[in-house]
Design an enzyme around this catalytic site. Structure first.
Site, PDB file in Angstrom:
ATOM      1  CG  ASP A  91     -19.636  21.675 -33.395  1.00  0.00           C
ATOM      2  OD1 ASP A  91     -19.685  21.546 -32.147  1.00  0.00           O
ATOM      3  OD2 ASP A  91     -20.608  20.980 -33.988  1.00  0.00           O
ATOM      4  CG  ASP A  93     -22.019  16.017 -31.218  1.00  0.00           C
ATOM      5  OD1 ASP A  93     -21.724  15.024 -30.913  1.00  0.00           O
ATOM      6  OD2 ASP A  93     -22.226  17.059 -30.293  1.00  0.00           O
TER       7      ASP A  93
END
Length: 540
Positions: A91, A93
């Site tokens: 991912d 963030d």
């Protein structure tokens, strides 16, 4: 190994302290109990056991402190060897990139202003500022009652952690509202933590939700303080929509891009991790819900202009968790100017950025299936749950709070408090067999002390809600889901730098409740004769 040694030391030593202090009067120590005469003076007997437990506990603390926990370690829920991992996924963030404390203030302020300007909430709520120390991740919110609370792995509310606005709700009121402290399954949040299809609870699982919880509490507080009648369901929806719009309308993205050094932390060694994996021939991909230009600028800042060379596939605006379940949406290419192209995708090319798509098409185009893939994310539901349950990928959870909590757990004050709290709990368990009035009066004093120490323990982490991982005794609901959906977990990706690419993670074998009496029986039976002999010598 330090963590394992420390865990084993505590597991073995604390039953011994409690059993010894109790004179062997444990429920499991039937032989010792049958051979012991009741003391003539229960007050003296109980307080002597209490003082002795204090002494032994004090002697135990240095041994525990000699085995400090490592805040940069990787912790395993499931055995996994990195030698089996060929492909690493990430991912963006709070996985590849970490943000400064300024970001949550930005989100809070922007959402608060949207409530005022677009949802016509009173301008007076502008007086509330973001408090980074109010909420923790993993809390539940009762949408209909406007209550924020902490729930354990067994669906029980931790009393003392239920907040209406910014004020704690008395335990008696909570018990009256819920007919106890248990939340039935049909009222809990759905699989992804949402309040939908009749579920009245919403669970806040990602780090971006901290400003949302705080804003909900602040607006609730304003309405309550000013005796304004309002519908809690509408408030929840309006705050949720305002927080969403901070992302969807690009308010957060534009602010970060305009002052990237203020909002992005450079210190998490992301490039070093990616370079190490690349040097060992690992394939890497990125799947994020964030937009293309935002990711590109952030990655150039923390990794360098050549960041795309490190990734075999890059997917933006994926719309997780729908990306993992919806088979209908095809991939689209994004050119250098951010324009979406219309040509059909037959292959996912290195150096190219793609938008949307779905995991089933991703698996078809790459062939990256099963346990040779390890995916990292910070959101246990949106990032990890479907991958481990439906597709057999290995999963790694990024839990930034882990580092600060372990540092607290390594302090002498915390170790002293927790060691004595566990010992006192053991004393209460062993000595409850004494039913005379004097004994019961002393036991009530001990229970009061235990309650005060529990509150002290909570305050070590967060004054309102305590630890992310524990209620007073049980694991939190957050930890239950973490244990189920993550093979490994760590504070940040930089922890990978401490391990070789062929390292095997072994989960620690912690004793089950029915396994503990085997130790306790031996310890307290052996201790019983010694402690009772010493006591009777003093009574002569």
């Amino acid at each position: 190994m330090a963590a394992a040694a420390r865990s084993l030391l505590a597991a073995r030593a604390l039953p011994a302290v409690a059993a010894a202090a109790a004179g062997g009067a444990a429920p499991y120590c039937t032989v010792a109990r049958q051979q012991r005469r009741p003391p003539p003076d229960m007050r003296s007997y109980l307080w002597s056991r209490y003082r002795e437990a204090k002494r032994v506990t004090k002697e135990l603390v240095p041994s525990i402190m000699s085995n400090m926990l490592n805040p940069d370690a990787i912790f395993s829920n499931n055995e996994m060897s990195l030698s089996d991992i060929e492909i690493y996924g990430f991912d963006y963030d709070y996985t590849l990139v970490f943000y400064s404390k300024h970001l949550h203030t930005l989100i809070f302020n922007a959402a608060r202003d949207l409530l005022i300007n677009e949802h016509r909430y009173p301008a007076e709520i502008r007086k509330y500022d973001y408090d980074p120390n109010f909420a923790i991740r993993g809390l539940h919110y009762d949408v209909h009652r406007a209550l924020l609370m902490k729930i354990d792995a067994f669906h029980y509310i931790q009393l003392g952690t239920v907040y209406r606005g910014l004020s704690v709700v008395p335990d008696e009121e909570v018990i009256a509202m819920y007919d106890g402290s248990h939340v039935p399954l049909e009222q809990m949040s759905d699989f992804y933590g949402k309040s939908s299809q009749g579920n009245t609870m919403k669970q806040f699982m990602d780090i971006f939700s901290l400003p949302e919880m705080t804003l909900l509490s602040c607006v609730n507080e304003y309405f309550l303080k000013n005796n304004i009648d309002y519908e809690p369901v509408h408030l929840y929806k309006d705050v949720k929509d305002s927080i969403r719009d901070v992302h969807i309308k690009g308010i957060m993205y534009r602010a970060i891009e305009a002052d990237i050094e203020k909002y992005i932390c450079y210190a998490e060694q992301t490039r070093a991790v990616l370079a190490k994996l690349a040097d060992h021939g690992k394939k890497m991909f990125l799947i994020t819900n964030s937009p293309s230009s935002f990711v590109d600028k952030g990655m150039k800042f923390i990794v360098g202009k050549d960041w795309r060379d490190l990734f075999d596939v890059v997917i933006v605006q994926a719309d997780k968790p729908n990306f993992f379940n919806d088979k209908r949406r095809p991939f689209r290419k994004v050119n250098e100017r951010g324009v979406l192209l219309w040509d059909k995708i037959h292959k996912l090319q290195k150096g190219q950025i793609y938008k949307q798509g779905n995991l089933y098409e991703f698996l078809k185009l790459t062939g990256w299936r099963g346990s040779k893939v390890l995916y990292f994310g910070d959101h246990i539901y949106s990032d990890l749950a479907d991958l481990t349950l439906k597709h057999g990928w290995r999963t790694g959870a990024i839990i930034p709070e882990l580092r600060s909590e372990i540092k607290i757990m390594n302090t002498e004050k915390y170790i002293q408090t927790m060691t004595w709290l566990q010992t006192l709990t053991g004393l209460l368990e062993h000595m409850q067999v004494h039913r005379d009035p004097d004994s019961q009066m002393i036991l009530e004093e001990w229970k009061k002390e235990r309650k005060e120490m529990r509150e002290m323990n909570r305050n070590f982490f967060n004054a309102q809600f305590g630890s992310l991982f524990r209620t007073d005794e049980n694991p939190t609901y957050f930890l239950r889901r973490l244990s189920r959906f993550a093979d490994i977990y760590m504070a940040s990706l930089s922890c990978l730098l401490n391990y070789e690419p062929d390292y095997t993670f072994y989960p620690r074998r912690t004793p089950l409740q029915h396994e503990l009496p085997g130790w306790s029986d031996q310890l307290c039976t052996a201790a019983s004769a010694t402690w009772d002999r010493d006591y009777w010598e003093t009574c002569k």
